[in-house]
Scaffold this motif. Structure first.
Motif, PDB file in Angstrom:
ATOM      1  N   ARG A  36      28.281  37.755  34.076  1.00 37.48           N
ATOM      2  CA  ARG A  36      29.890  38.040  34.457  1.00 37.48           C
ATOM      3  C   ARG A  36      30.560  36.421  34.269  1.00 37.48           C
ATOM      4  NH1 ARG A  36      32.939  40.393  36.963  1.00 37.48           N
ATOM      5  NH2 ARG A  36      33.742  40.578  38.885  1.00 37.48           N
ATOM      6  N   TYR A  37      29.856  35.264  34.797  1.00 37.06           N
ATOM      7  CA  TYR A  37      30.569  33.828  35.320  1.00 37.06           C
ATOM      8  C   TYR A  37      30.885  33.383  33.649  1.00 37.06           C
ATOM      9  CZ  TYR A  37      30.309  28.797  35.124  1.00 37.06           C
ATOM     10  OH  TYR A  37      30.775  27.593  35.732  1.00 37.06           O
ATOM     11  N   GLU A  38      30.867  34.016  32.553  1.00 37.92           N
ATOM     12  CA  GLU A  38      31.480  33.528  31.363  1.00 37.92           C
ATOM     13  C   GLU A  38      32.964  34.378  31.301  1.00 37.92           C
ATOM     14  OE1 GLU A  38      28.968  34.161  28.520  1.00 37.92           O
ATOM     15  OE2 GLU A  38      27.690  31.631  29.636  1.00 37.92           O
ATOM     16  N   GLU A  39      31.908  35.491  31.887  1.00 34.86           N
ATOM     17  CA  GLU A  39      33.843  37.128  31.314  1.00 34.86           C
ATOM     18  C   GLU A  39      35.189  36.268  32.187  1.00 34.86           C
ATOM     19  OE1 GLU A  39      33.357  41.206  33.005  1.00 34.86           O
ATOM     20  OE2 GLU A  39      32.054  41.198  31.825  1.00 34.86           O
ATOM     21  N   LEU A  40      34.485  35.624  33.418  1.00 39.63           N
ATOM     22  CA  LEU A  40      35.751  34.775  34.622  1.00 39.63           C
ATOM     23  C   LEU A  40      36.028  33.805  34.322  1.00 39.63           C
ATOM     24  CD1 LEU A  40      33.896  35.954  37.926  1.00 39.63           C
ATOM     25  CD2 LEU A  40      35.645  37.110  36.964  1.00 39.63           C
ATOM     26  N   LYS A  41      34.936  33.341  33.893  1.00 41.45           N
ATOM     27  CA  LYS A  41      35.904  31.980  32.930  1.00 41.45           C
ATOM     28  C   LYS A  41      37.049  32.162  31.766  1.00 41.45           C
ATOM     29  CE  LYS A  41      33.668  28.036  34.894  1.00 41.45           C
ATOM     30  NZ  LYS A  41      34.375  27.684  35.968  1.00 41.45           N
ATOM     31  N   ALA A  42      36.874  33.305  31.197  1.00 42.64           N
ATOM     32  CA  ALA A  42      36.893  33.361  29.982  1.00 42.64           C
ATOM     33  C   ALA A  42      38.454  34.229  30.526  1.00 42.64           C
ATOM     34  CB  ALA A  42      36.513  34.614  29.359  1.00 42.64           C
ATOM     35  N   LYS A  43      38.645  34.263  31.619  1.00 44.98           N
ATOM     36  CA  LYS A  43      39.704  35.242  31.929  1.00 44.98           C
ATOM     37  C   LYS A  43      40.419  33.839  32.556  1.00 44.98           C
ATOM     38  CE  LYS A  43      38.439  39.849  32.396  1.00 44.98           C
ATOM     39  NZ  LYS A  43      37.996  40.929  33.344  1.00 44.98           N
ATOM     40  N   GLN A  61      39.417  32.285  35.286  1.00 46.24           N
ATOM     41  CA  GLN A  61      39.261  32.751  36.709  1.00 46.24           C
ATOM     42  C   GLN A  61      38.135  31.595  37.578  1.00 46.24           C
ATOM     43  OE1 GLN A  61      38.525  36.700  38.330  1.00 46.24           O
ATOM     44  NE2 GLN A  61      40.399  37.270  37.524  1.00 46.24           N
ATOM     45  N   ASP A  62      39.303  31.301  38.466  1.00 46.23           N
ATOM     46  CA  ASP A  62      37.306  29.912  39.131  1.00 46.23           C
ATOM     47  C   ASP A  62      36.168  30.977  39.868  1.00 46.23           C
ATOM     48  OD1 ASP A  62      38.735  27.744  39.272  1.00 46.23           O
ATOM     49  OD2 ASP A  62      39.557  27.758  41.425  1.00 46.23           O
ATOM     50  N   ALA A  63      34.565  30.177  39.120  1.00 40.61           N
ATOM     51  CA  ALA A  63      33.425  31.173  39.495  1.00 40.61           C
ATOM     52  C   ALA A  63      32.733  29.838  39.635  1.00 40.61           C
ATOM     53  CB  ALA A  63      33.639  31.729  38.233  1.00 40.61           C
ATOM     54  N   SER A  64      31.563  30.577  40.879  1.00 34.95           N
ATOM     55  CA  SER A  64      30.151  30.322  40.820  1.00 34.95           C
ATOM     56  C   SER A  64      29.593  30.772  40.387  1.00 34.95           C
ATOM     57  CB  SER A  64      30.802  29.615  42.154  1.00 34.95           C
ATOM     58  OG  SER A  64      29.534  29.853  42.579  1.00 34.95           O
ATOM     59  N   PHE A  65      28.523  29.900  39.849  1.00 37.08           N
ATOM     60  CA  PHE A  65      27.564  30.811  39.049  1.00 37.08           C
ATOM     61  C   PHE A  65      26.711  31.014  39.977  1.00 37.08           C
ATOM     62  CE2 PHE A  65      22.757  31.778  37.878  1.00 37.08           C
ATOM     63  CZ  PHE A  65      22.806  32.079  36.558  1.00 37.08           C
ATOM     64  N   GLU A  80      44.222  45.350  36.188  1.00 36.73           N
ATOM     65  CA  GLU A  80      44.662  44.598  36.782  1.00 36.73           C
ATOM     66  C   GLU A  80      44.352  44.005  37.837  1.00 36.73           C
ATOM     67  OE1 GLU A  80      44.580  41.715  33.983  1.00 36.73           O
ATOM     68  OE2 GLU A  80      44.509  43.708  32.449  1.00 36.73           O
ATOM     69  N   ARG A  81      44.401  44.438  38.667  1.00 41.72           N
ATOM     70  CA  ARG A  81      44.694  44.576  39.897  1.00 41.72           C
ATOM     71  C   ARG A  81      42.703  44.550  40.573  1.00 41.72           C
ATOM     72  NH1 ARG A  81      49.585  47.445  41.905  1.00 41.72           N
ATOM     73  NH2 ARG A  81      48.921  47.403  43.734  1.00 41.72           N
ATOM     74  N   ILE A  82      43.014  45.701  39.762  1.00 41.98           N
ATOM     75  CA  ILE A  82      41.148  46.192  40.139  1.00 41.98           C
ATOM     76  C   ILE A  82      39.448  45.374  39.695  1.00 41.98           C
ATOM     77  CG2 ILE A  82      41.785  48.751  41.156  1.00 41.98           C
ATOM     78  CD1 ILE A  82      40.063  49.396  38.036  1.00 41.98           C
ATOM     79  N   ARG A  83      40.317  44.443  39.031  1.00 44.04           N
ATOM     80  CA  ARG A  83      39.458  43.657  38.302  1.00 44.04           C
ATOM     81  C   ARG A  83      39.102  42.310  39.391  1.00 44.04           C
ATOM     82  NH1 ARG A  83      36.695  47.289  36.366  1.00 44.04           N
ATOM     83  NH2 ARG A  83      37.578  48.758  34.817  1.00 44.04           N
ATOM     84  N   THR A  84      39.747  41.968  40.259  1.00 46.96           N
ATOM     85  CA  THR A  84      39.690  40.213  41.247  1.00 46.96           C
ATOM     86  C   THR A  84      38.467  41.043  41.722  1.00 46.96           C
ATOM     87  OG1 THR A  84      40.881  41.569  43.063  1.00 46.96           O
ATOM     88  CG2 THR A  84      42.387  40.744  41.184  1.00 46.96           C
ATOM     89  N   MET A  85      37.647  39.186  42.001  1.00 50.40           N
ATOM     90  CA  MET A  85      37.230  38.801  43.194  1.00 50.40           C
ATOM     91  C   MET A  85      37.313  39.398  44.295  1.00 50.40           C
ATOM     92  SD  MET A  85      34.032  37.569  42.114  1.00 50.40           S
ATOM     93  CE  MET A  85      32.526  37.469  43.140  1.00 50.40           C
ATOM     94  N   GLU A  86      38.849  39.430  44.732  1.00 54.37           N
ATOM     95  CA  GLU A  86      38.472  39.936  45.971  1.00 54.37           C
ATOM     96  C   GLU A  86      38.954  42.107  46.437  1.00 54.37           C
ATOM     97  OE1 GLU A  86      42.432  40.242  49.951  1.00 54.37           O
ATOM     98  OE2 GLU A  86      42.527  40.671  47.716  1.00 54.37           O
ATOM     99  N   VAL A  87      38.735  42.186  44.963  1.00 55.37           N
ATOM    100  CA  VAL A  87      37.720  43.888  44.801  1.00 55.37           C
ATOM    101  C   VAL A  87      36.329  44.212  44.933  1.00 55.37           C
ATOM    102  CG1 VAL A  87      38.395  46.228  43.576  1.00 55.37           C
ATOM    103  CG2 VAL A  87      40.250  44.825  44.494  1.00 55.37           C
ATOM    104  N   SER A  88      35.946  43.379  43.893  1.00 57.29           N
ATOM    105  CA  SER A  88      34.457  43.540  43.873  1.00 57.29           C
ATOM    106  C   SER A  88      33.292  42.704  45.152  1.00 57.29           C
ATOM    107  CB  SER A  88      34.489  41.976  42.866  1.00 57.29           C
ATOM    108  OG  SER A  88      35.055  41.986  41.095  1.00 57.29           O
TER     109      SER A  88
END
Length: 232
Positions: A162-169, A171-175, A93-101
């Motif tokens: 990627r946007y839809e994937e984050l939204k589905a989880k 998570q806040d996301a900006s296209f 879980e932890r490696i999938r965050t935006m911070e790591v990305s």
């Protein structure tokens, strides 16, 4: 049927991992997630204060500690999906965050990190029967892989996914931010000095911009069957 090595390379956010995981699950192969390995090293750097305030890495410190970083994969018995372990701890879980990305590209560009991880990957590949995706699997890690696929899709379509994937989880996301991240990663991946992203001469090109998951699965399965029969 003799087991083979399947290398899937391509641009970021092309759905390579999903594709590789599904194929591995279907044919009973082990899936090695190279991206997760670089993410795990990035997480290690974040947790151990190896990033400077300007986002650069304390290379010497990381070089010294590289030997202590062991990455492995274990199947989740419920989902049948591989989970990433960093020094024995589940970090999936932890490696999938935006911070790591947003920190992973400079880590993946370091030659000594790539060398260390490629060694771990080649070790895993000795038994064959593996599917692996990344940027340089068919060119640098397993140049003798019996099946190589190179995946591409337009930057906009990849950012949208990627946007839809984050939204589905949830998570806040900006296209815009994601599109910028995708284009920036393309630039870094293609222009880095060590093992830049490029299609191997013997790789089969797959543009999945307008393919459904089902169509893609069907196509992949056919490529696998051809390659597995040919390697006899």
């Amino acid at each position: 049927m003799k087991k083979i090595i399947i290398a899937i390379d391509g641009f970021s956010s092309c759905g390579k991992s999903t594709m590789a995981k599904d194929l591995a699950k279907e044919i009973g192969y082990i899936y090695i997630d190279s991206g997760a390995m670089y993410r795990a090293v990035t997480l290690y750097c974040l947790e151990n204060g190896l990033f400077n305030t300007d986002g650069s890495i304390q290379e010497e410190a990381l070089r010294q500690q590289m030997r202590q970083i062991q990455i492995s994969f274990q199947l989740n018995p419920e989902t049948q999906r591989p989970m990433t372990f960093l020094n024995g701890k589940n970090v999936e879980e932890r490696i999938r965050t935006m911070e790591v990305s947003s920190h992973v590209s400079p880590v993946a560009a370091l030659d000594f990190v790539r060398k260390a991880l490629v060694q771990q990957q080649q070790e895993m590949g000795k038994e064959k029967g593996i599917v692996m995706d990344g940027r340089d699997i068919g060119t640098a890690v397993f140049p003798n892989a019996e099946l190589k696929i190179f995946v591409t899709a337009s930057a906009e379509i990849r950012a949208q996914r990627r946007y839809e994937e984050l939204k589905a989880k949830g998570q806040d996301a900006s296209f815009e931010e994601i599109l910028h991240n995708v284009e920036e990663r393309d630039r870094i991946d293609q222009n880095r000095a060590v093992s830049p992203l490029r299609k191997a001469d013997d790789a089969i090109l797959l543009d999945n911009s307008h393919l459904t998951i089902a169509e893609q699965k069907q196509w992949l399965k056919e490529q696998f069957e051809k390659a597995a029969h040919a390697s006899h």
